[in-house]
Design a protein around this motif. Structure first.
Motif, mmCIF file in Angstrom:
data_model
loop_
_atom_site.group_PDB
_atom_site.id
_atom_site.type_symbol
_atom_site.label_atom_id
_atom_site.label_comp_id
_atom_site.label_asym_id
_atom_site.label_seq_id
_atom_site.Cartn_x
_atom_site.Cartn_y
_atom_site.Cartn_z
ATOM 1 N N VAL A 220 -27.859 -48.250 98.397
ATOM 2 C CA VAL A 220 -26.534 -47.638 98.534
ATOM 3 C C VAL A 220 -25.839 -48.095 99.815
ATOM 4 N N ARG A 221 -24.585 -47.676 99.964
ATOM 5 C CA ARG A 221 -23.779 -48.088 101.106
ATOM 6 C C ARG A 221 -24.176 -47.357 102.386
ATOM 7 N N THR A 222 -23.899 -47.999 103.506
ATOM 8 C CA THR A 222 -24.093 -47.330 104.788
ATOM 9 C C THR A 222 -22.936 -46.359 105.011
ATOM 10 N N TYR B 6 -24.149 -37.565 103.182
ATOM 11 C CA TYR B 6 -24.857 -38.274 104.242
ATOM 12 C C TYR B 6 -25.046 -37.369 105.460
ATOM 13 N N LEU B 7 -24.018 -36.593 105.791
ATOM 14 C CA LEU B 7 -24.135 -35.664 106.917
ATOM 15 C C LEU B 7 -25.230 -34.637 106.642
ATOM 16 N N ARG B 8 -25.255 -34.098 105.435
ATOM 17 C CA ARG B 8 -26.281 -33.124 105.060
ATOM 18 C C ARG B 8 -27.677 -33.713 105.213
ATOM 19 N N LEU B 9 -27.824 -34.953 104.775
ATOM 20 C CA LEU B 9 -29.131 -35.601 104.849
ATOM 21 C C LEU B 9 -29.583 -35.830 106.299
ATOM 22 N N LYS B 10 -28.637 -35.838 107.213
ATOM 23 C CA LYS B 10 -28.970 -35.978 108.637
ATOM 24 C C LYS B 10 -29.004 -34.620 109.341
#
Length: 210
Positions: A98-100, A197-201
């Protein structure tokens, strides 16, 4: 026996249809009650559609005002999401395929540069340039803000009168309505990725902050 079985099967089908119809009617009835309750609550609170709460300024209505409000909400969320992700996580991606995070932000930039640039009659050579996907956080955000500046101009110039004007976009034609709502829709889609992505971090997305 075959005739009797067929009749039994047909009768069973009738029963099934009857059950499905009754279930559908119950759902419609429930939706009507819910809608009426919501309207009653709004009336009791002194609010009506297109109006602000008592003491507040009236809320603008119409096609242009609606898309402008939607755009403002998406812009706020996307800018905050871009700022919230730490600089050392801009190359983060959940899986190799997937994309960065930086690529997602840059995709918002390039899409907005195109759609809003068309609405603004911006020459291709003068359109906002998208930073490299490996650029640092400051550069990526600078590009994003430049694309929002382009869109600020396009959305501010949108009125009910010019909402259906047609523009040349690539090899085809797009209405201003299509360009503006297309931008909002695309921003919403990309924001959902940024939020994930924020949630995953371990970070709370802007739209979920209290």
């Amino acid at each position: 026996m075959l005739v009797a079985g067929a009749r039994a099967g047909y009768a069973g089908g009738d029963v099934l249809v009857k059950i499905l119809k009754e279930s559908a009617m119950r759902r419609v009835s429930w939706m009507r009650v819910s809608w009426m309750s919501a309207v009653a609550m709004l009336a009791a609170s002194g609010m009506t559609f297109g109006q602000a709460p008592a003491g507040g300024a009236p809320v603008a209505t119409g096609p242009a005002a609606e898309v402008q409000r939607a755009y403002a909400g998406q812009m706020n969320n996307i800018l905050k999401a871009a700022e919230k992700m730490p600089a050392d996580q801009y190359q983060y991606k959940p899986t190799p395929e997937v994309r960065t995070f930086a690529r997602v932000v840059n995709h918002v930039t390039e899409a907005q540069a195109r759609s809003c640039g068309v609405a603004n009659h911006t020459a291709p050579a003068d359109m906002v340039k998208t930073p490299s996907d490996t650029a640092d956080k400051d550069a990526v955000i600078a590009g994003l803000k430049a694309s929002f500046a382009e869109c600020d101009k396009a959305f501010a110039a949108t009125t009910d009168a010019n909402f259906t004007e047609m523009y040349t976009a690539g090899q085809g034609k797009r209405s201003r309505a299509g360009l503006m709502w297309g931008t909002v829709s695309h921003d919403n889609e990309q924001y959902s990725t940024l939020a994930m992505y924020l949630r995953l971090k371990g970070l709370v997305p802007p739209s979920s902050e209290k």
